[in-house]
Design a protein around this motif. Structure first.
Motif, PDB file in Angstrom:
ATOM      1  N   ALA A  25      49.216   2.963 101.460  1.00 58.03           N
ATOM      2  CA  ALA A  25      50.673   3.021 101.656  1.00 58.03           C
ATOM      3  C   ALA A  25      51.110   4.469 101.530  1.00 58.03           C
ATOM      4  O   ALA A  25      50.788   5.138 100.546  1.00 58.03           O
ATOM      5  N   VAL A  26      51.826   4.953 102.533  1.00 58.99           N
ATOM      6  CA  VAL A  26      52.301   6.342 102.550  1.00 58.99           C
ATOM      7  C   VAL A  26      53.828   6.313 102.550  1.00 58.99           C
ATOM      8  O   VAL A  26      54.434   5.616 103.367  1.00 58.99           O
ATOM      9  N   VAL A  27      54.422   7.041 101.614  1.00 62.83           N
ATOM     10  CA  VAL A  27      55.884   7.033 101.476  1.00 62.83           C
ATOM     11  C   VAL A  27      56.489   8.195 102.254  1.00 62.83           C
ATOM     12  O   VAL A  27      56.041   9.339 102.115  1.00 62.83           O
ATOM     13  N   ALA A  28      57.507   7.897 103.044  1.00 63.67           N
ATOM     14  CA  ALA A  28      58.283   8.951 103.717  1.00 63.67           C
ATOM     15  C   ALA A  28      59.543   9.189 102.900  1.00 63.67           C
ATOM     16  O   ALA A  28      60.298   8.246 102.626  1.00 63.67           O
ATOM     17  N   ARG A  81      63.230   7.974  98.371  1.00 59.47           N
ATOM     18  CA  ARG A  81      62.078   7.379  99.050  1.00 59.47           C
ATOM     19  C   ARG A  81      62.670   6.457 100.117  1.00 59.47           C
ATOM     20  O   ARG A  81      63.305   5.459  99.811  1.00 59.47           O
ATOM     21  N   VAL A  82      62.456   6.793 101.365  1.00 63.96           N
ATOM     22  CA  VAL A  82      63.150   6.097 102.457  1.00 63.96           C
ATOM     23  C   VAL A  82      62.387   4.841 102.868  1.00 63.96           C
ATOM     24  O   VAL A  82      62.966   3.763 103.015  1.00 63.96           O
ATOM     25  N   LEU A  83      61.105   4.967 103.047  1.00 60.50           N
ATOM     26  CA  LEU A  83      60.292   3.816 103.465  1.00 60.50           C
ATOM     27  C   LEU A  83      58.829   4.115 103.174  1.00 60.50           C
ATOM     28  O   LEU A  83      58.464   5.263 102.899  1.00 60.50           O
ATOM     29  N   ALA A  84      58.023   3.059 103.209  1.00 56.86           N
ATOM     30  CA  ALA A  84      56.567   3.247 103.095  1.00 56.86           C
ATOM     31  C   ALA A  84      55.901   2.573 104.285  1.00 56.86           C
ATOM     32  O   ALA A  84      56.324   1.490 104.698  1.00 56.86           O
ATOM     33  N   MET A  97      62.356  14.719 106.915  1.00 56.93           N
ATOM     34  CA  MET A  97      61.353  13.744 106.428  1.00 56.93           C
ATOM     35  C   MET A  97      60.088  14.450 105.952  1.00 56.93           C
ATOM     36  O   MET A  97      59.590  15.353 106.608  1.00 56.93           O
ATOM     37  N   HIS A  98      59.602  14.062 104.801  1.00 59.97           N
ATOM     38  CA  HIS A  98      58.298  14.582 104.397  1.00 59.97           C
ATOM     39  C   HIS A  98      57.468  13.494 103.743  1.00 59.97           C
ATOM     40  O   HIS A  98      57.996  12.583 103.114  1.00 59.97           O
ATOM     41  N   TYR A  99      56.181  13.596 103.969  1.00 61.99           N
ATOM     42  CA  TYR A  99      55.246  12.645 103.350  1.00 61.99           C
ATOM     43  C   TYR A  99      53.943  13.370 103.074  1.00 61.99           C
ATOM     44  O   TYR A  99      53.624  14.383 103.711  1.00 61.99           O
ATOM     45  N   ARG A 100      53.222  12.874 102.093  1.00 64.59           N
ATOM     46  CA  ARG A 100      51.947  13.519 101.748  1.00 64.59           C
ATOM     47  C   ARG A 100      50.878  13.115 102.748  1.00 64.59           C
ATOM     48  O   ARG A 100      50.735  11.926 103.061  1.00 64.59           O
TER      49      ARG A 100
END
Ligand code: GLY
Length: 427
Positions: free
Chosen positions: A330-333, A379-382, A409-412
């Motif tokens: 699961a990656v969070v945006a 945390r907008v969505l995963a 938007m950023h995500y790891r």
């Protein structure tokens, strides 16, 4: 577990965890209707959302009575600590989760540490401090690195791993508010992993390991967040680590709660540090983790409603909980600026509604606007990807993420990095 009739379910909460819970519950043949309070717009496309806040316990009880709710599933910790499960029980209703007293395992770090000490559960050495003078003396005695923690709930922002004494003193000043205390803990060296378990009194059924990524930036840098991504299983920790954690930590925790007259029923989430001396407790939480739930629930093969009812009716020991062999990531945006200040109301582009076999999107901080969605939280969505290997699960998640966009938007891009590093070492 054989249920007698289809169930009306109420899910309390509005984040990605609750979206994943609703998505999972919808797969159960035992479900008649699902409501979410307050839910989010993503959940609103699958189930009915009702505008009742998570802490409006009287309002939730009334709603459950009026809508013939058989089972309420509580996502976040705050209403658990406020006694939602006790209030539902008093009203003759069933809510899944711990009582307010059992929820104190998460609600007070100092009480949790004292509990672990009483039951010889491995954790870091610590001191509870009520004044800055006590804190400064202890920090000077112990030196750095040292961990500084808020006693109560802090939404993932109540822990500082101080690498210098000055940093520790600054964190202590920041955390210490009149009438409360802070906890100073020995720094533990190792790798963290989340072990969630379905618990009913002394019956404990562990889930598979998951690993969260709390720092906001790649390489575990930057401030801590609620969690920027998670994956499961965690191949670096095999069955021997699970067995040790169960025997030395999770089972004694459940037994200790029973012996102290506060049996735990619900999801017990133990944050573990796997040290050279074996697993030690970093913290307890008393509910599904977020984003761990978004990685674990897509792998859960057993009917979740059956597991929850088995717990409520004292039959958890008869459940055989099965997991999909596939890996999930699961990656969070997150919004630009999160976990500090960020803008809201930014249009989200891309398909954030379709739940596919190999990728799902769970909303958290979104709002509906016109015919689309805008950002409405940190945390907008995963995006969760599933695959035969972690590498395939990550590819599925990142592929799906590349079709989603909003300003800032950023995500790891390194979710699962520890597992992937280990895999490349052993290849
Ligand atoms: N993933 C951290 C938490 O749920 O508290």
């Amino acid at each position: 577990m054989q249920l007698m009739e289809k169930q009306n379910i109420l899910i309390v909460g509005s984040g990605g965890r609750e979206h994943a819970l609703a998505w999972k519950c919808l797969q159960s043949p035992w479900v008649q209707r699902i409501y979410c309070a307050p839910g989010n717009p993503g959940m609103g496309r699958m189930v009915e959302t009702v505008d009742i806040a998570v802490n409006d316990i009287a309002g939730l009880v009334q709603f459950a009575k009026d809508h013939d709710i058989h089972l309420t599933v509580v996502g976040p910790e705050a209403p658990l600590l406020k006694g939602i499960v006790d209030a539902f029980a008093e009203a003759g209703l069933q809510a899944y989760g711990p009582s307010a007293q059992a929820a104190r395992l998460e609600g007070s770090k100092s009480e949790a540490k004292a509990f672990m000490q009483r039951w010889s559960i491995p954790t870091a050495g610590y001191r509870v401090c009520y004044t800055m003078a006590e804190a400064e003396t202890f920090i000077a005695e112990q030196g750095a690195p040292i961990v500084v923690k808020v006693d109560g709930l802090a939404g993932g922002k109540g822990v500082v791993v101080a690498m210098t004494e000055a940093e520790a003193v600054a964190a202590a000043k920041n955390f210490l508010v009149p009438g409360s205390c802070i906890i100073l803990e020995d720094y533990m060296q190792g790798e963290e992993v989340s072990l969630l378990a379905f618990v009913d009194g002394e019956t404990v059924i562990p889930m598979e390991f998951a690993q969260d990524h709390k720092p906001v930036f790649e390489g575990d840098t930057g401030p801590n967040t609620g969690g920027m991504g998670a994956y499961s299983p965690v191949p670096q920790f095999g069955s021997h680590v699970l067995k040790e954690a169960m025997e030395r930590i999770v089972k004694p925790t459940a037994a200790g709660m029973v012996a102290e007259g506060h049996p735990f029923r619900g999801v017990l989430y133990t944050g573990l540090m796997i040290t050279d001396q074996g697993p030690k407790v970093v913290e307890y939480n008393v509910r599904f983790g977020d984003p761990e739930a978004q990685a674990l629930l897509p792998r859960l093969k057993t009917d979740l409603i059956e597991i929850l009812w088995a717990s409520i009716t004292g039959q958890l020991d008869q459940m055989d909980v099965q997991w999909d062999k596939r890996a999930a990531a699961a990656v969070v945006a997150a919004s630009g600026g999160y976990p500090e200040a960020y803008d809201k109301g930014l249009p989200i582009a891309g398909d954030i509604l379709t739940q596919r076999d190999s990728s799902m999107v769970f909303h958290a901080g979104t709002a509906a606007k016109n015919d689309g969605f805008v950002t409405n939280g940190g945390r907008v969505l995963a995006v969760t990807g599933l695959g035969d290997s972690l590498s395939e699960a990550l590819s599925a998640a990142y592929r799906r993420m590349s079709d989603i966009d909003f300003a800032g938007m950023h995500y790891r891009r390194d979710i699962g990095r520890r597992a992937m590093k280990q895999a490349s070492r052993s290849a």
